[in-house]
Design a protein around this motif. Structure first.
Motif, PDB file in Angstrom:
ATOM      1  N   UNK A 137       0.832  -1.213   0.000  1.00 23.36           N
ATOM      2  CA  UNK A 137       0.000   0.000   0.000  1.00 23.36           C
ATOM      3  C   UNK A 137       0.862   1.258   0.000  1.00 23.36           C
ATOM      4  N   UNK A 138       1.985   1.247   0.733  1.00 23.63           N
ATOM      5  CA  UNK A 138       2.877   2.403   0.748  1.00 23.63           C
ATOM      6  C   UNK A 138       3.467   2.646  -0.641  1.00 23.63           C
ATOM      7  N   UNK A 139       3.773   1.575  -1.370  1.00 21.98           N
ATOM      8  CA  UNK A 139       4.285   1.726  -2.741  1.00 21.98           C
ATOM      9  C   UNK A 139       3.272   2.466  -3.609  1.00 21.98           C
ATOM     10  N   UNK A 140       1.994   2.125  -3.483  1.00 23.65           N
ATOM     11  CA  UNK A 140       0.970   2.778  -4.289  1.00 23.65           C
ATOM     12  C   UNK A 140       0.754   4.224  -3.864  1.00 23.65           C
ATOM     13  N   UNK A 141       0.943   4.526  -2.587  1.00 18.04           N
ATOM     14  CA  UNK A 141       0.854   5.924  -2.140  1.00 18.04           C
ATOM     15  C   UNK A 141       1.921   6.761  -2.837  1.00 18.04           C
ATOM     16  N   UNK A 142       3.159   6.271  -2.833  1.00 19.24           N
ATOM     17  CA  UNK A 142       4.244   7.008  -3.492  1.00 19.24           C
ATOM     18  C   UNK A 142       3.997   7.142  -4.992  1.00 19.24           C
ATOM     19  N   UNK A 143       3.466   6.087  -5.607  1.00 15.88           N
ATOM     20  CA  UNK A 143       3.195   6.138  -7.044  1.00 15.88           C
ATOM     21  C   UNK A 143       2.116   7.179  -7.350  1.00 15.88           C
ATOM     22  N   UNK A 144       1.067   7.236  -6.526  1.00 10.81           N
ATOM     23  CA  UNK A 144      -0.007   8.198  -6.760  1.00 10.81           C
ATOM     24  C   UNK A 144       0.455   9.629  -6.495  1.00 10.81           C
ATOM     25  N   UNK A 145       1.319   9.819  -5.498  1.00  7.01           N
ATOM     26  CA  UNK A 145       1.869  11.155  -5.252  1.00  7.01           C
ATOM     27  C   UNK A 145       2.690  11.611  -6.453  1.00  7.01           C
TER      28      UNK A 145
END
Length: 397
Positions: free
Chosen positions: A360-368
């Protein structure tokens, strides 16, 4: 990376102080009082899950002839009284009737009806025996078909806990945790979007963009809002604990989750943070594309409805651990926090939660990163239009 984190810390500290020490923050703390009724009403949506959970089933350990008589009596009695008033019975062949209570995930037995029709015995927890002893005595008497003059009386043997009652309790904990998680996420995540649009209107965001990278601005804003949200949740939790202490005698206790309460609560905070950051980073991307409040409302509505659909997906799969639908809910980033919180209530083991939080943290960084690219192109009018989208996401700012 150190420069990016330092810049994000400056933005986060600025936004956090501006929000916490404002007059509006006090009224924000009063906000959950009004949607509370809506949240309670929304619980009716889980009717299908509730039906899956509330299907009382008892193991039937008797001779073949008596088993058929009891099952036939059960079918006739259910026609007269209704299915909900007569527990389900499943024939089990075993030399140790009590072992049926620990038969694993494939069976959810609340107790065992064993012995014989002349001398029946009910094994189960004290609460389940008190609840179902009467209907089962009526069922045994019906199965005797007039072969005994005296009414049926069940001998009882209590156990500390059955697999079925434990599993049902954990499902209740999972549902409550999911509902609370989505309510808090939807209530708090929208503030990220309104804050960004306000600063775009005042041209403050362009001043900040001239001083620090856009990625740092987005990251700082997200964590400032997350800090504000956690303070709000701490205040609401204190009020809830006060209400629970006042009405302690009238409130049922939630069953203990599989991971235990300390780890479950810690995972709940972690999954709330991830759900908030995922939705908040998506809202930041929407805010980068919108220039007016009307555009914000138009663009944010599909994201909000989509998040509700992902919650319904995770809620639907709560009784289907390990099945494809549940694995999809676990893997998809926007439904993953809700599905994994339900797993924490039903399964022990920390490693799967560490993997899920990292995913989930990986997807947060990708969306940012994606939102920052949109902001550069739509607001700052910078960035090469010839560069591919994926290459642009991972390029240096």
């Amino acid at each position: 990376m150190p420069e990016l984190l330092r810049a994000a810390w400056v933005i986060a500290r600025r936004d956090f102080a501006a929000i916490i020490f404002s007059k509006a923050f006090f009224f924000f703390l009063l906000g959950p009082v009004f949607p509370l009724a809506i949240g309670i009403a929304a619980g009716s949506i889980g009717g299908q899950v509730a039906r899956d959970i509330d299907q009382p089933s008892f193991a039937l350990v008797m001779s073949a002839g008596e088993t058929q008589a009891v099952l036939k009596a059960r079918a006739a009695l259910a026609q007269q009284l209704g299915e909900s008033r007569v527990p389900m019975l499943a024939a089990v062949e075993t030399d140790d009737p009590q072992s049926a209570l620990d038969s694993g995930n494939d069976s959810r037995f609340l107790g065992v009806l064993t012995g014989s029709l002349a001398k029946p015995q009910l094994i189960g927890t004290e609460s389940e025996i008190m609840r179902w002893k009467g209907p089962l005595e009526l069922l045994v008497e019906r199965a005797r078909a007039g072969g005994a003059a005296a009414p049926a009386t069940l001998e009882t043997r209590t156990v500390a806990q059955s697999a079925g009652s434990q599993e049902q309790g954990r499902l209740v904990t999972a549902q409550v945790g999911q509902a609370l998680l989505v309510l808090l996420t939807m209530l708090l995540a929208g503030m990220v979007l309104s804050n960004l649009v306000e600063e775009k209107t005042n041209k403050i965001i362009e001043i900040l963009a001239a001083a620090v990278p856009i990625d740092a601005i987005f990251l700082g804003k997200l964590f400032a809002m997350l800090g504000m949200a956690l303070i709000g949740i701490a205040c609401w939790t204190a009020l809830a604990l006060g209400a629970i202490l006042i009405a302690a005698n009238g409130l049922p206790a939630l069953p203990t989750p599989a991971t235990g309460w300390p780890l479950f609560l810690a995972l709940g905070v972690g999954y709330f943070a991830m759900a908030y950051l995922l939705l908040g980073s998506l809202f930041l991307g929407i805010g980068a594309m919108a220039s007016t409040v009307r555009e914000v409302q138009t663009l944010s509505m599909p994201a909000t409805m989509g998040q509700l659909l992902f919650f319904f997906l995770a809620s639907y799969s709560v009784t289907r651990l390990g099945e494809p639908i549940e694995l999809v809910a676990v893997a998809f980033p926007f439904s993953s926090p809700f599905a994994m919180l339900a797993r924490a209530a039903q399964q022990d083991g920390l490693w799967q939660h560490l993997l899920a939080l990292g995913w989930q943290a990986f997807w947060v960084l990708l969306l940012i990163r994606f939102g920052a690219k949109l902001f550069r192109r739509n607001v700052l009018k910078s960035g090469s239009g010839k560069r591919g989208l994926i290459a642009g996401l991972f390029a240096r700012p």
